[in-house]
Design a protein around this motif. Structure first.
Motif, PDB file in Angstrom:
ATOM      1  N   TRP A  28       0.836  -1.210   0.000  1.00 46.04           N
ATOM      2  CA  TRP A  28       0.000   0.000   0.000  1.00 46.04           C
ATOM      3  C   TRP A  28       0.865   1.252   0.000  1.00 46.04           C
ATOM      4  O   TRP A  28       0.637   2.187  -0.761  1.00 46.04           O
ATOM      5  N   ARG A  29       1.884   1.276   0.856  1.00 50.06           N
ATOM      6  CA  ARG A  29       2.775   2.435   0.918  1.00 50.06           C
ATOM      7  C   ARG A  29       3.467   2.680  -0.421  1.00 50.06           C
ATOM      8  O   ARG A  29       3.525   3.801  -0.915  1.00 50.06           O
ATOM      9  N   GLU A  30       3.979   1.608  -1.011  1.00 49.49           N
ATOM     10  CA  GLU A  30       4.717   1.756  -2.258  1.00 49.49           C
ATOM     11  C   GLU A  30       3.809   2.172  -3.413  1.00 49.49           C
ATOM     12  O   GLU A  30       4.233   2.892  -4.312  1.00 49.49           O
ATOM     13  N   ASN A  31       2.563   1.715  -3.396  1.00 51.66           N
ATOM     14  CA  ASN A  31       1.641   2.049  -4.478  1.00 51.66           C
ATOM     15  C   ASN A  31       1.038   3.442  -4.338  1.00 51.66           C
ATOM     16  O   ASN A  31       0.631   4.038  -5.342  1.00 51.66           O
ATOM     17  N   CYS A  32       0.974   3.961  -3.127  1.00 51.44           N
ATOM     18  CA  CYS A  32       0.186   5.177  -2.904  1.00 51.44           C
ATOM     19  C   CYS A  32       0.973   6.385  -2.423  1.00 51.44           C
ATOM     20  O   CYS A  32       0.423   7.487  -2.389  1.00 51.44           O
ATOM     21  N   PHE A  33       2.216   6.233  -2.040  1.00 50.80           N
ATOM     22  CA  PHE A  33       2.958   7.369  -1.501  1.00 50.80           C
ATOM     23  C   PHE A  33       4.289   7.552  -2.220  1.00 50.80           C
ATOM     24  O   PHE A  33       4.951   6.556  -2.519  1.00 50.80           O
ATOM     25  N   PRO A  34       4.690   8.792  -2.519  1.00 50.24           N
ATOM     26  CA  PRO A  34       3.896  10.010  -2.313  1.00 50.24           C
ATOM     27  C   PRO A  34       2.639   9.996  -3.177  1.00 50.24           C
ATOM     28  O   PRO A  34       2.625   9.373  -4.250  1.00 50.24           O
ATOM     29  N   GLU A  35       1.607  10.679  -2.722  1.00 52.24           N
ATOM     30  CA  GLU A  35       0.297  10.550  -3.346  1.00 52.24           C
ATOM     31  C   GLU A  35       0.297  10.877  -4.840  1.00 52.24           C
ATOM     32  O   GLU A  35      -0.473  10.298  -5.606  1.00 52.24           O
ATOM     33  N   TRP A  36       1.154  11.792  -5.259  1.00 51.86           N
ATOM     34  CA  TRP A  36       1.200  12.164  -6.677  1.00 51.86           C
ATOM     35  C   TRP A  36       2.216  11.349  -7.466  1.00 51.86           C
ATOM     36  O   TRP A  36       2.386  11.585  -8.667  1.00 51.86           O
ATOM     37  N   GLY A  37       2.902  10.426  -6.799  1.00 52.54           N
ATOM     38  CA  GLY A  37       3.912   9.650  -7.519  1.00 52.54           C
ATOM     39  C   GLY A  37       4.941  10.559  -8.162  1.00 52.54           C
ATOM     40  O   GLY A  37       5.510  11.440  -7.509  1.00 52.54           O
ATOM     41  N   THR A  38       5.198  10.375  -9.461  1.00 53.79           N
ATOM     42  CA  THR A  38       6.171  11.213 -10.174  1.00 53.79           C
ATOM     43  C   THR A  38       5.491  12.196 -11.131  1.00 53.79           C
ATOM     44  O   THR A  38       6.139  12.779 -11.991  1.00 53.79           O
ATOM     45  N   TRP A  39       4.164  12.347 -10.994  1.00 52.64           N
ATOM     46  CA  TRP A  39       3.430  13.233 -11.905  1.00 52.64           C
ATOM     47  C   TRP A  39       4.043  14.634 -11.941  1.00 52.64           C
ATOM     48  O   TRP A  39       4.347  15.162 -13.017  1.00 52.64           O
ATOM     49  N   LEU A  40       4.245  15.245 -10.771  1.00 55.37           N
ATOM     50  CA  LEU A  40       4.762  16.610 -10.754  1.00 55.37           C
ATOM     51  C   LEU A  40       6.235  16.643 -11.129  1.00 55.37           C
ATOM     52  O   LEU A  40       6.683  17.600 -11.789  1.00 55.37           O
TER      53      LEU A  40
END
Length: 367
Positions: A21-33
């Motif tokens: 869960w941590r690896e899939n969801c955090f940081p919440e924006w992933g690498t989008w920004l």
């Protein structure tokens, strides 16, 4: 577990652990920004900046000078029953120093982490305005030290002491005081006086390395930054309160965009500027645009920036303000002067490009 969230019903819930869960969801924006910043080409005679939460700002210029200021990717309280480090120091906690109030403060983080420090690909400097934990970050420091061999860490003496205690190499520390100037590509960074009086009363007695007394001079604890770019000049005030010396800074420098530390102060505290203070700051600085920040991050100081807009509407007709107010969103980009006439930020809704494949749906069949 990549692809588990594809809503196909496939997967094995027994393999979905807390770590997954941590690896899939955090940081919440992933690498989008991260990717947006990398992909943004700043037009000539402009500068771009992104709000990263609190007073964290990323600035980029036409020559791809990239700096982050006060980027903080930590958390506040994470448990109500067990006091959590680093925000549970009892009488060593800054809120206690400020008003003598309860040592247990309900200060939880209220905005997502919108950038991944370990996925930063281009950066020219890490800056901090002062030593408070939401303005200097060990995760950011670790990522930059591990992934970049010569990127400098720029800040006042106290910040350099902290970075040094974390293991940032000595040759990468750049201590600054008001009046110091650093040039990076087509950007010029000028350290100026900070007016963060809280910084004078909330530091620990010992320096981070426990080898000496902490600096007691404001100029060694905190600075503000003036960022000159081909597109205009940004004033990053850190956590500064209102001060009449803004008037001098406004006469000494041609300020285009001013960032003001705004918040809802709890009883007995003067930790953030009020809406009236923010307007006075922008007027003294002779700025073109006032942007509040910091009001977003802490639940116990959460504020509504609409208050600044309302007060502006009341005062502007009488006082003939030169500037206007811009209300931003964390994770959003602001480009100056391209966006200088905008009043509020809105994320791209995904409908700006021409539709190339409109489905044959009965849009009006219900009429």
């Amino acid at each position: 577990m990549a692809g588990f969230n594809d809503n196909t019903g496939k997967g094995d819930l027994s393999k979905v652990t807390k770590q997954v869960w941590r690896e899939n969801c955090f940081p919440e924006w992933g690498t989008w920004l991260n990717e947006e910043i990398e992909d943004t080409v700043v037009p000539e005679n402009n500068f771009a900046m992104w709000w990263l939460g609190c007073t964290g700002i990323w600035v980029k210029t036409p020559a791809s000078a990239n700096i982050c200021i006060d980027l903080w990717l930590g958390t506040g309280k994470r448990g109500k029953r067990a006091w959590d480090f680093p925000y549970s120091q009892g009488k060593d906690f800054q809120m206690y120093y400020m008003n003598g109030g309860p040592t247990y403060q309900p200060n939880t983080r209220t905005v997502p982490m919108v950038i991944d420090p370990f996925e930063i690909k281009e950066i020219d400097a890490v800056l901090s305005t002062h030593m408070h934990r939401d303005h200097i970050d060990q995760y950011v420091a670790a990522a930059i030290v591990q992934n970049f061999g010569d990127i400098p860490f720029i800040g006042p003496k106290f910040c350099c002491n902290i970075w040094r205690s974390w293991g940032v190499p000595e040759d990468r520390l750049k201590e600054v005081k008001p009046g110091d100037v650093i040039k990076i590509k087509d950007m010029e960074i000028i350290a100026v006086e900070s007016f963060d009086r809280t910084a004078l009363i909330t530091a620990p007695l010992q320096s981070p390395d426990m080898k000496g007394v902490c600096p007691t001079d404001m100029n060694e604890r905190a600075v503000s930054y003036i960022i000159k770019t081909p597109g205009g000049t940004l004033y990053h005030s850190g956590d500064s309160h209102f001060a009449n010396m803004y008037f001098k800074h406004g006469r000494d420098y041609d300020i285009d965009v001013a960032l003001a530390s705004f918040g809802e102060n709890p009883a007995g505290l003067t930790d953030k500027m009020t809406s009236a203070d923010c307007l006075r700051m922008a007027e003294c600085l002779n700025a073109n645009v006032l942007i509040p920040y910091h009001y977003d991050i802490w639940c116990n100081m959460l504020a509504d920036p609409s208050e600044i807009e309302y007060l502006y509407q009341f005062k502007a007709p009488r006082l003939d303000y030169k500037f206007h107010v811009y209300i931003w969103q964390v994770g959003g980009c602001y480009m100056y002067p391209r966006d200088k006439d905008k009043k509020r930020f809105m994320f791209n809704r995904g409908f700006h490009d021409a539709f190339t494949d409109v489905p044959n749906l009965p849009f009006e069949s219900f009429l």
